[in-house]
Design an enzyme around this catalytic site. Structure first.
Site, PDB file in Angstrom:
ATOM      1  CB  SER A 109      -0.765   0.247   0.755  1.00  0.00           C
ATOM      2  OG  SER A 109      -1.377   1.062   1.951  1.00  0.00           O
ATOM      3  CE1 TYR A 131      -7.155   3.544  -2.556  1.00  0.00           C
ATOM      4  CE2 TYR A 131      -4.922   3.559  -0.857  1.00  0.00           C
ATOM      5  CZ  TYR A 131      -6.320   3.338  -1.175  1.00  0.00           C
ATOM      6  OH  TYR A 131      -6.335   2.452  -0.319  1.00  0.00           O
ATOM      7  CB  THR A 157      -7.043   1.168  -4.182  1.00  0.00           C
ATOM      8  OG1 THR A 157      -6.027  -0.160  -4.625  1.00  0.00           O
ATOM      9  CG2 THR A 157      -7.836   1.115  -3.947  1.00  0.00           C
ATOM     10  CE  LYS A 255      -7.729  -4.372  -3.667  1.00  0.00           C
ATOM     11  NZ  LYS A 255      -8.887  -3.900  -2.458  1.00  0.00           N
ATOM     12  CG  HIS A 279     -11.832  -0.753  -0.152  1.00  0.00           C
ATOM     13  ND1 HIS A 279     -11.248   0.040  -0.463  1.00  0.00           N
ATOM     14  CD2 HIS A 279     -10.862  -0.490   0.912  1.00  0.00           C
ATOM     15  CE1 HIS A 279      -9.580   0.430  -0.379  1.00  0.00           C
ATOM     16  NE2 HIS A 279      -9.941   0.342   1.147  1.00  0.00           N
ATOM     17  N   GLY A 311     -12.267 -10.634  -1.245  1.00  0.00           N
ATOM     18  CA  GLY A 311     -13.539  -9.384  -0.232  1.00  0.00           C
ATOM     19  C   GLY A 311     -13.708 -11.301   0.130  1.00  0.00           C
TER      20      GLY A 311
END
Length: 410
Positions: A109, A131, A157, A255, A279, A311
């Site tokens: 991330s 992001y 994302t 994503k 998410h 998920g």
């Protein structure tokens, strides 16, 4: 810590994490928003699917390996990028070492507590997550840094709408861990001596900064400082996605897709792969479970881009079910966080071993020799289980980079 640090299920890892972490730290890891319906749906949907096993003709040797975006992986399981993994002193570095030891890809991330350089130094295969946040110049700098560190793909994302509020309450998280914050949280931390002692031995404090979002020559911003930048950035268009794809220039995973019209537009924008994701239930609550919308996405664009799923994956059997419905691989986030919190690097390796064992059992019982042989005929699928979102015809024209591609946003 139990005498035997090994655990046999992800549920047990979560129980141990809850007993080991301070209450607010554990609460920060718990997924879900609003009522938590989507989180529950992600988990329940896998349980609705059954297996149709074979009794004779099993294969003594089974191949569980595959490739994702051209990168070989020992399992069709990637570690999903999740932010601020400072539940353990080594954080994302421990997760990367676990990924490297088990031969799987780690998604890192941009909100991680450890830098992309530190994580890449573990020799893990790293996909860097970004992001749409800040100016285009800033995003290019972040991509260039990840590329220079050795990231093999970019994950963008977009499945986030800043949903706030949870019926069971959200934990109080300080902006930085100063003396005032430490005194405030002492009543939670002192009853957890094992967690406190591990940090004391490391010489570190839990890091609430995000070094991958620092500007050149500047200190790392705090999590909430970076979060504020993200919230204030104008949301992207499909032309912006195409621009990002062109700027990165390599394997590119989008994503957050749950609709077939979005899947078509993602392919038009040039993505190499997409992940069917809500998410982890942290986005718009009451969004359907991702495994229910997976088949429609695979049918629509599966011949044009690799389709992954995340998920609700908690078992190797869940991985097998996703693959049988057409996924190339799955991403697991929460499961790895529970493993990390329960037992550091070894805990993440434990989770990956659980995934391997469960997947291997499913491939064996279904009479296959490879994960690539799994298909819908291996499942018992209830009537009405598959869902198609955004199914209206959508024009598919190649996305173009806008003329003002160099202009800042936000």
């Amino acid at each position: 810590m139990p005498r035997n640090p090994w655990f046999e299920t992800v549920a047990e890892a979560q129980r141990r994490a809850r007993g080991r972490l301070p209450r607010s730290v554990y609460g920060a890891l718990v997924a879900g928003s609003e009522r938590g319906r989507t989180l529950d749906a992600n988990l329940a949907a896998f349980a609705e699917l059954g297996f149709a096993p074979r009794v004779v003709g099993h294969h003594a040797d089974r191949d569980l390996s595959t490739t994702v975006l051209g990168v070989p992986t020992a399992l069709p399981v990637l570690i999903s990028p999740t932010g601020v993994q400072a539940v353990d002193p080594e954080g994302e570095v421990a997760v990367a070492r676990a990924a490297a030891s088990r031969g799987v890809v780690m998604g890192l991330s941009s909100f991680a507590s450890r830098s992309v350089e530190d994580v890449a130094a573990t020799k893990a295969d790293v996909f860097f997550q970004l992001y749409w946040s800040g100016t285009r110049e800033t995003m290019v700098q972040r991509m260039d840094r990840a590329r220079a560190a050795g990231a093999k793909a970019l994950i963008v994302t977009l499945d986030w709408s800043f949903s706030h509020g949870r019926d069971w309450g959200s934990p109080a998280i300080p902006d930085k861990l100063d003396l005032k914050a430490m005194l405030r949280f002492a009543p939670e931390v002192l009853p957890r001596p094992g967690w406190l002692w591990k940090y004391a031995r490391s010489g570190r404090l839990p890091d609430l900064t995000v070094p991958n979002l620092s500007a050149p020559g500047s200190p790392a911003p705090t999590f909430f400082g970076a979060y504020g930048e993200w919230m204030q950035t104008t949301p992207p268009t499909w032309e912006d996605v195409a621009w990002l794809r062109a700027e990165w220039g390599g394997p590119f995973l989008l994503k957050g897709v749950t609709r077939v019209d979005d899947a078509k537009r993602a392919v038009d924008a040039g993505v190499s792969a997409l992940s069917v994701s809500n998410h982890g239930g942290n986005n718009l609550d009451t969004t359907p479970a991702t495994v229910r919308v997976l088949p429609s996405i695979v049918e629509t664009v599966g011949d044009q881009a690799e389709v992954l799923l995340d998920g609700g994956v908690r078992r190797g059997g869940d991985v097998a079910k996703a693959l049988a419905l057409g996924a190339r691989a799955v991403l697991i986030g929460r499961a790895c966080l529970w493993g990390l919190a329960a037992n550091g690097q070894a805990g993440v390796e434990n989770v990956l071993d659980i995934m391997r064992g469960g997947l291997d059992s499913a491939v064996l019982g279904l009479g296959h020799s490879s994960v690539h042989e799994l298909g819908p005929e291996d499942l018992v699928t209830p009537p009405g289980f598959p869902l198609t979102l955004g199914g209206a015809d959508v024009p598919t024209a190649p996305a173009t980079t806008p003329a003002d591609a160099g202009a800042p946003v936000g």
